[in-house]
Design a protein around this motif. Structure first.
Motif, PDB file in Angstrom:
ATOM      1  N   ALA A  66     -88.224  39.528 -61.271  1.00 28.77           N
ATOM      2  CA  ALA A  66     -88.717  38.195 -61.676  1.00 28.77           C
ATOM      3  C   ALA A  66     -90.052  37.882 -61.010  1.00 28.77           C
ATOM      4  CB  ALA A  66     -87.685  37.138 -61.305  1.00 28.77           C
ATOM      5  N   GLY A  67     -90.610  38.859 -60.246  1.00 30.68           N
ATOM      6  CA  GLY A  67     -91.958  38.695 -59.699  1.00 30.68           C
ATOM      7  C   GLY A  67     -92.011  38.243 -58.253  1.00 30.68           C
ATOM      8  N   PHE A  68     -90.859  38.178 -57.574  1.00 31.58           N
ATOM      9  CA  PHE A  68     -90.867  37.732 -56.178  1.00 31.58           C
ATOM     10  C   PHE A  68     -91.191  38.883 -55.222  1.00 31.58           C
ATOM     11  CE2 PHE A  68     -88.168  34.475 -58.107  1.00 31.58           C
ATOM     12  CZ  PHE A  68     -88.709  33.325 -57.557  1.00 31.58           C
ATOM     13  N   ASP A  69     -91.757  38.487 -54.079  1.00 34.72           N
ATOM     14  CA  ASP A  69     -91.980  39.402 -52.963  1.00 34.72           C
ATOM     15  C   ASP A  69     -90.753  39.244 -52.054  1.00 34.72           C
ATOM     16  OD1 ASP A  69     -92.941  40.796 -50.847  1.00 34.72           O
ATOM     17  OD2 ASP A  69     -94.609  39.445 -50.398  1.00 34.72           O
ATOM     18  N   VAL A  70     -89.947  40.316 -51.919  1.00 31.39           N
ATOM     19  CA  VAL A  70     -88.611  40.153 -51.331  1.00 31.39           C
ATOM     20  C   VAL A  70     -88.474  40.889 -49.995  1.00 31.39           C
ATOM     21  CG1 VAL A  70     -86.124  40.439 -51.717  1.00 31.39           C
ATOM     22  CG2 VAL A  70     -87.636  40.028 -53.671  1.00 31.39           C
ATOM     23  N   THR A  71     -87.904  40.188 -49.022  1.00 31.85           N
ATOM     24  CA  THR A  71     -87.502  40.824 -47.765  1.00 31.85           C
ATOM     25  C   THR A  71     -85.998  40.654 -47.596  1.00 31.85           C
ATOM     26  OG1 THR A  71     -89.632  40.354 -46.743  1.00 31.85           O
ATOM     27  CG2 THR A  71     -87.817  40.848 -45.247  1.00 31.85           C
ATOM     28  N   ILE A  72     -85.324  41.765 -47.321  1.00 29.45           N
ATOM     29  CA  ILE A  72     -83.881  41.718 -47.033  1.00 29.45           C
ATOM     30  C   ILE A  72     -83.713  41.668 -45.515  1.00 29.45           C
ATOM     31  CG2 ILE A  72     -81.718  43.021 -47.106  1.00 29.45           C
ATOM     32  CD1 ILE A  72     -82.584  44.247 -49.749  1.00 29.45           C
ATOM     33  N   TYR A  73     -82.942  40.698 -45.045  1.00 31.88           N
ATOM     34  CA  TYR A  73     -82.549  40.630 -43.627  1.00 31.88           C
ATOM     35  C   TYR A  73     -81.069  40.979 -43.570  1.00 31.88           C
ATOM     36  CZ  TYR A  73     -86.877  38.026 -43.039  1.00 31.88           C
ATOM     37  OH  TYR A  73     -88.199  37.645 -43.046  1.00 31.88           O
ATOM     38  N   THR A  74     -80.735  41.968 -42.765  1.00 26.29           N
ATOM     39  CA  THR A  74     -79.337  42.408 -42.783  1.00 26.29           C
ATOM     40  C   THR A  74     -78.926  43.065 -41.475  1.00 26.29           C
ATOM     41  OG1 THR A  74     -77.711  43.708 -44.016  1.00 26.29           O
ATOM     42  CG2 THR A  74     -79.901  44.692 -43.771  1.00 26.29           C
ATOM     43  N   LYS A  75     -77.651  42.921 -41.197  1.00 26.35           N
ATOM     44  CA  LYS A  75     -77.084  43.604 -40.024  1.00 26.35           C
ATOM     45  C   LYS A  75     -77.001  45.101 -40.306  1.00 26.35           C
ATOM     46  CE  LYS A  75     -72.731  42.383 -39.144  1.00 26.35           C
ATOM     47  NZ  LYS A  75     -71.655  43.334 -38.895  1.00 26.35           N
ATOM     48  N   ASP A  76     -76.570  45.466 -41.508  1.00 31.11           N
ATOM     49  CA  ASP A  76     -76.375  46.882 -41.867  1.00 31.11           C
ATOM     50  C   ASP A  76     -76.965  47.164 -43.243  1.00 31.11           C
ATOM     51  OD1 ASP A  76     -74.719  47.958 -39.702  1.00 31.11           O
ATOM     52  OD2 ASP A  76     -73.223  46.521 -40.405  1.00 31.11           O
ATOM     53  N   LEU A  77     -77.387  48.420 -43.440  1.00 28.01           N
ATOM     54  CA  LEU A  77     -77.834  48.845 -44.769  1.00 28.01           C
ATOM     55  C   LEU A  77     -76.624  49.239 -45.628  1.00 28.01           C
ATOM     56  CD1 LEU A  77     -80.996  50.884 -43.771  1.00 28.01           C
ATOM     57  CD2 LEU A  77     -80.890  48.598 -44.768  1.00 28.01           C
ATOM     58  N   LEU A  78     -76.869  49.383 -46.917  1.00 26.23           N
ATOM     59  CA  LEU A  78     -75.775  49.586 -47.886  1.00 26.23           C
ATOM     60  C   LEU A  78     -74.721  50.628 -47.476  1.00 26.23           C
ATOM     61  CD1 LEU A  78     -74.640  48.702 -50.669  1.00 26.23           C
ATOM     62  CD2 LEU A  78     -75.914  50.610 -51.646  1.00 26.23           C
ATOM     63  N   PRO A  79     -75.124  51.823 -47.002  1.00 28.82           N
ATOM     64  CA  PRO A  79     -74.080  52.832 -46.724  1.00 28.82           C
ATOM     65  C   PRO A  79     -73.069  52.388 -45.673  1.00 28.82           C
ATOM     66  CG  PRO A  79     -76.249  53.857 -46.772  1.00 28.82           C
ATOM     67  CD  PRO A  79     -76.481  52.378 -46.821  1.00 28.82           C
ATOM     68  N   ARG A  80     -73.393  51.359 -44.873  1.00 29.46           N
ATOM     69  CA  ARG A  80     -72.459  50.911 -43.836  1.00 29.46           C
ATOM     70  C   ARG A  80     -71.833  49.558 -44.170  1.00 29.46           C
ATOM     71  NH1 ARG A  80     -72.259  54.104 -39.651  1.00 29.46           N
ATOM     72  NH2 ARG A  80     -71.168  52.539 -38.427  1.00 29.46           N
ATOM     73  N   THR A  81     -71.910  49.146 -45.425  1.00 30.25           N
ATOM     74  CA  THR A  81     -71.320  47.857 -45.806  1.00 30.25           C
ATOM     75  C   THR A  81     -69.925  48.046 -46.409  1.00 30.25           C
ATOM     76  OG1 THR A  81     -72.209  47.915 -48.045  1.00 30.25           O
ATOM     77  CG2 THR A  81     -73.612  46.927 -46.347  1.00 30.25           C
ATOM     78  N   ARG A  82     -69.246  46.935 -46.565  1.00 32.13           N
ATOM     79  CA  ARG A  82     -67.924  46.986 -47.213  1.00 32.13           C
ATOM     80  C   ARG A  82     -68.060  47.443 -48.670  1.00 32.13           C
ATOM     81  NH1 ARG A  82     -67.199  41.723 -44.243  1.00 32.13           N
ATOM     82  NH2 ARG A  82     -65.653  42.126 -42.627  1.00 32.13           N
TER      83      ARG A  82
END
Ligand SMILES: Cc1cc2nc3c(=O)[nH]c(=O)nc-3n(C[C@H](O)[C@H](O)[C@H](O)COP(=O)(O)OP(=O)(O)OC[C@H]3O[C@@H](n4cnc5c(N)ncnc54)[C@H](O)[C@@H]3O)c2cc1C
Length: 312
Positions: A32-48
């Motif tokens: 949709a044209g946004f500049d996105v930053t993800i803030y996270t404790k863990d990256l995908l491979p370590r998520t539920r």
């Protein structure tokens, strides 16, 4: 969520969480044209998220009918139709990030026999106890999209290759998280996305972020750190056996299920005690229970041991 963000004049968006919901939201915002930053404790491979079965089942315990309210059904249908159309674009790619597989539901009783739930003395409902007490409290919306999703068909005994007298077959859209997750992360970085590893402990910490538009996707963790007690845990016990590309299908039988994925044969114990839908609802215990998995594997091993398939 991204539509809501588009009504602001902001071009920068923060997404909290890098599970399947956070990452999908981040990609949708980028498109949709946004500049996105993800803030996270863990990256995908370590998520539920990557421990899930990975079937496209958009109304499975999505909400309870009463608290969701009457308008949610329309919103759900719109989201489900967009989701179905979006993921079709990921079919047929190397590594099969998304694929269709055949899925069989097997039964010892005819399918139109009412399922007798063992309610374990549960009384009341969500309104009186803060926790659903009966499967009937969960919202069911799948009829709204039956024009796009393949319908299950009951097999004639002459077509049924399994050692259970009743069988239904349908076609499921399935996510293989190893390749799907890798593809989504690559798309996110290629579109200029940033990731910051950070753990939040209190909602007030979000005011320190440079982005003014924040989309919160911390999954079940929202129950504690966002104090959202409307999130209800549903436990699942899974086990991973070596991949079986020669058996490219899934099945359910007697409270056990197996699904053949590119990174393993996933066996799930979902209702071994015949408690129906409610057995795992409200259970937040996350430690693996090996004995439960062994019971599920035994159900399936016994089925195949007496199956005509095992002789061929
Ligand atoms: C056995 C099992 C089978 C399932 N099968 C299916 C299925 O077939 N189909 C289906 O649609 N769903 C299925 N589900 C449900 C599905 O797994 C979840 O709905 C989904 O994974 C939720 O994703 P999420 O991104 O919201 O949360 P999560 O995967 O939990 O990700 C949360 C993210 O937020 C981050 N985070 C959390 N707290 C903080 C914090 N304090 N600070 C910073 N970051 C934080 C985490 O690090 C993570 O990156 C299944 C679930 C189970 C248990």
């Amino acid at each position: 969520m991204v539509e809501k963000a588009s009504t602001t004049l902001q071009r920068k968006v923060a997404v909290i969480g890098c599970g399947i919901i956070g990452l999908t939201t981040a990609l949708t915002a980028q498109r949709a044209g946004f500049d996105v930053t993800i803030y996270t404790k863990d990256l995908l491979p370590r998520t539920r998220s990557v421990r899930a079965n990975g079937s496209w089942t958009p109304d499975s315990r999505i909400s309870l009918t009463a608290p969701a309210g009457p308008d949610f059904a329309d919103l759900w249908e719109r989201m489900a139709r967009i989701s179905w159309a979006t993921y079709r674009d990921y079919l047929g790619l190397p590594g099969n990030p998304v694929e269709f597989i055949e899925h069989f539901v097997l039964s010892d009783r005819p399918f139109n026999t009412p399922h007798e739930e063992n309610p374990d003395g549960r009384t009341g409902d969500y309104a009186s106890t803060g926790m659903p007490q009966h499967g009937t409290e969960f919202a069911r919306y799948s009829d709204r999209i039956k024009d796009i999703v393949p319908a299950p068909e009951e097999l004639h005994p002459s077509e049924n290759p399994f050692a259970a007298p009743y069988a239904k077959r349908n076609t499921l859209m399935l996510y293989n998280f190893a390749s799907y997750g890798h593809l989504l992360m690559s798309e996110f970085f290629q579109a200029g996305g940033h990731v910051v590893i950070r753990e939040f402990h209190d909602p007030s910490e979000l005011t320190s972020l440079p982005e003014k538009v924040i989309i919160n996707c911390p999954g079940y963790a929202a129950r504690d750190w966002w104090n959202d007690k409307s999130l209800i845990p549903v436990r699942g016990q899974t086990a991973w056996l070596p991949p079986r590309p020669d058996l490219p299908y899934g099945l359910h039988y007697q409270g056990a299920s197996a699904v053949s994925k590119t990174d393993g044969l996933m066996v799930q114990a979902y209702d071994l005690n015949n408690e129906g839908e409610m057995g795992s609802v409200g259970n937040s215990f996350e430690h693996p229970d090996r004995s439960e998995s062994e019971r599920a594997i035994k159900v399936l091993a016994d089925l195949f041991a007496r199956s005509p398939l095992s002789e061929g």
